[in-house]
Design a protein around this motif. Structure first.
Motif, mmCIF file in Angstrom:
data_model
loop_
_atom_site.group_PDB
_atom_site.id
_atom_site.type_symbol
_atom_site.label_atom_id
_atom_site.label_comp_id
_atom_site.label_asym_id
_atom_site.label_seq_id
_atom_site.Cartn_x
_atom_site.Cartn_y
_atom_site.Cartn_z
ATOM 1 N N THR A 143 0.905 -0.684 -0.324
ATOM 2 C CA THR A 143 -0.205 -0.210 0.214
ATOM 3 C C THR A 143 1.057 1.488 -0.316
ATOM 4 O OG1 THR A 143 0.234 0.045 2.807
ATOM 5 C CG2 THR A 143 -1.939 -1.564 1.339
ATOM 6 N N LEU A 163 -0.137 4.504 0.648
ATOM 7 C CA LEU A 163 -1.336 5.468 0.791
ATOM 8 C C LEU A 163 -0.856 6.510 2.172
ATOM 9 C CD1 LEU A 163 -3.871 2.415 0.918
ATOM 10 C CD2 LEU A 163 -4.219 4.264 0.276
ATOM 11 N N GLU A 210 -8.846 4.151 4.050
ATOM 12 C CA GLU A 210 -8.234 4.113 2.797
ATOM 13 C C GLU A 210 -7.735 2.514 3.099
ATOM 14 O OE1 GLU A 210 -7.243 7.311 -0.321
ATOM 15 O OE2 GLU A 210 -6.032 6.654 1.173
ATOM 16 N N VAL A 246 -8.413 -1.736 2.290
ATOM 17 C CA VAL A 246 -7.416 -2.753 2.575
ATOM 18 C C VAL A 246 -7.334 -3.749 2.728
ATOM 19 C CG1 VAL A 246 -5.417 -3.222 1.709
ATOM 20 C CG2 VAL A 246 -5.790 -1.042 1.163
ATOM 21 N N ILE A 250 -1.345 -0.419 -3.890
ATOM 22 C CA ILE A 250 -2.258 0.114 -3.934
ATOM 23 C C ILE A 250 -2.359 1.701 -3.640
ATOM 24 C CG2 ILE A 250 -5.202 0.245 -2.653
ATOM 25 C CD1 ILE A 250 -4.252 -3.132 -2.715
ATOM 26 N N PRO A 291 -7.052 4.021 -5.427
ATOM 27 C CA PRO A 291 -8.591 3.811 -4.965
ATOM 28 C C PRO A 291 -9.207 5.750 -5.260
ATOM 29 C CG PRO A 291 -7.111 3.798 -2.975
ATOM 30 C CD PRO A 291 -6.426 4.033 -3.912
ATOM 31 N N TYR A 314 -13.081 6.772 0.367
ATOM 32 C CA TYR A 314 -12.058 5.966 -0.249
ATOM 33 C C TYR A 314 -11.952 5.183 0.084
ATOM 34 C CZ TYR A 314 -11.978 10.095 -3.420
ATOM 35 O OH TYR A 314 -12.114 11.215 -3.930
ATOM 36 N N SER A 359 -10.880 1.526 -2.153
ATOM 37 C CA SER A 359 -10.063 0.023 -1.592
ATOM 38 C C SER A 359 -9.440 -0.842 -1.286
ATOM 39 C CB SER A 359 -9.188 1.070 -0.340
ATOM 40 O OG SER A 359 -9.352 2.653 -0.107
#
Length: 432
Positions: free
Chosen positions: A59, A61, A74, A78, A127, A152, A329, A333
């Motif tokens: 990830t 993020l 987010e 995930v 992601i 995402p 989001y 995600s």
């Protein structure tokens, strides 16, 4: 360079398997968090071009920076998906491995360092990021390594046509749809003169361009548009330009710096009770607004991509992170994670290029299913699937964008908070 159509995308992902990128060592202090045991590879090692049988996700993020408020929901989205996937038996018969890193924002080099760490861990898909500008700064590094990048939250129109080797996908719709919905809203509220204050980056300028076009097409006039430096210490001169034209409606496109812009609007007498303010996904859920005097944002409207997060889904997210207050989001995600896992199942491979080649296929034209286990069972039975997610139908077009999407219209109350559910939702075709 124009993004590649389906056949071209297939050729591109095959070609990308021959590419390897040597990851440079990132600075210390920001170690990736893993959810299953794995020995860290040296930072200088190149990521594997072929799958190893274990789907490994990274990830990218925001834990820090101008979009840090988007990080918790987010990450929770995930984490919930990975939990459910592993409870259903994992991907290719093995548990999914995940590493978390910080994307920061464009004022730092955190994202690049995080990508280096993830590539060193030989991830198959990353992601993130939440910021379009951050994604644009690392997309060559990620896709050049044959790794899927799946955001995402990226909404910049620029990402539709970027040369991504067929490896970039997103569950959030491009800004041209949000811009159309926002522009229509501004005009339908009776604002025939409009001022726009937009942060100067790919997100801000792209969204401002679409709002300008839609307002103009709707019979309104953008009497002043200011693209400002979000890192500026003072926005008095920018707001003064808007004040000089005295527009009925004022559109604010930015991130956390919108707090300072709002303070300057109030200071110069352009309050929300005299001019109609409108915001966007980048600044709508700004917790700093809670510190303002009550009524500062009363009646202010804003747009946010995505369908409503169902109550049951929110309860599950709270089981992952009990401190969640907003859910922007999170659905996107969650769906991004499930789609990557299902594409790996369909491809019978965890290699990034193989996953990318199946993502469009698992998103449409098959038997509908709504979660990983249900969809994976159909795949194992030899059936084609059409994953309909929490965020919507998520049917990818040839550019890796969702072909159809929802935009929520939210409105603030007197306590400077916007409601958990939208006042209205607008559905639209991305190409429309």
């Amino acid at each position: 360079m124009i993004r590649i159509a389906p056949v071209g995308r297939a050729l591109a992902v095959v070609a990308a398997t021959s590419l390897a990128l040597t990851a440079c060592g990132g600075g210390g202090g920001d170690t990736a968090t893993q959810t299953s045991p794995s020995s860290a590879a040296p930072a200088s090692s190149a990521p594997a071009a072929k799958g190893d049988g274990t789907l490994t996700l990274g990830t990218l993020l925001p834990q820090t920076g101008s979009l840090a408020q988007l990080g918790p929901p987010e990450f929770a989205g995930v984490d919930l998906a990975v939990k459910e996937i592993n409870e259903a038996g994992g991907v290719l018969g093995k548990p999914v491995t995940k590493y978390d890193t910080d994307s920061g924002d464009t004022s730092t080099n955190i994202a690049s360092q995080s990508v280096d760490k993830l590539l060193a861990q030989k991830v198959d898909a990353i992601i993130g990021a939440a910021s379009s500008s951050v994604s644009l700064s690392v997309i060559d590094k990620i896709t050049g390594a044959g790794v899927v990048q799946f955001s995402p939250a990226n909404t910049s129109n620029e990402l539709t046509t970027v040369n991504d080797r067929g490896l970039f996908f997103r569950t959030a719709p491009p800004d041209k749809l949000q811009g159309r919905v926002l522009g229509d809203l501004v005009v339908s509220d009776g604002n025939d003169t409009v001022g726009i204050l937009a942060m100067q980056d790919s997100y801000g300028t792209g969204l401002a361009d679409q709002v300008t076009q839609t307002v103009t097409d709707g019979g309104g006039e953008v009497v002043e548009r200011v693209d400002y430096d979000p890192k500026a210490a003072d926005f008095s001169a920018d707001v003064a330009k808007i004040k000089a034209k005295n527009p009925k409606g004022i559109v604010l496109i930015g991130f956390e710096e919108t707090t300072k812009v709002v303070q300057e609007l109030v200071k110069q007498g352009l309050t929300s009770d005299k001019h109609k303010w409108y915001m966007v996904d980048g600044n709508l859920s700004n917790e700093n607004f809670l510190k303002f005097p009550k009524g500062t944002l009363d009646g202010v409207k804003g747009t946010y991509p995505g369908a409503a997060a169902p109550d049951e889904f929110r309860k599950k997210l709270l089981g992952i992170n009990k401190d969640l207050k907003d859910y922007p989001y999170a659905s996107e995600s969650y769906d991004a994670t499930n789609l990557i896992a299902l594409a790996a199942e369909a491809a019978k491979s965890d290699a990034g290029t193989d996953i990318a080649a199946k993502l469009i296929e698992v998103s449409k034209t098959g038997e509908k299913c709504k979660n990983f286990k249900e969809c994976a069972d159909l795949l194992k039975a030899g059936k084609d699937i059409d994953y309909d997610g929490v965020s919507g139908p998520v049917e990818f077009n040839e550019a890796g964008d969702p072909a159809v999407a929802s935009i929520g219209i939210y409105q603030y109350g007197k306590d400077n908070t916007y409601p958990a559910k939208a006042v209205e939702y607008k559905n639209g075709n991305i190409s429309g």
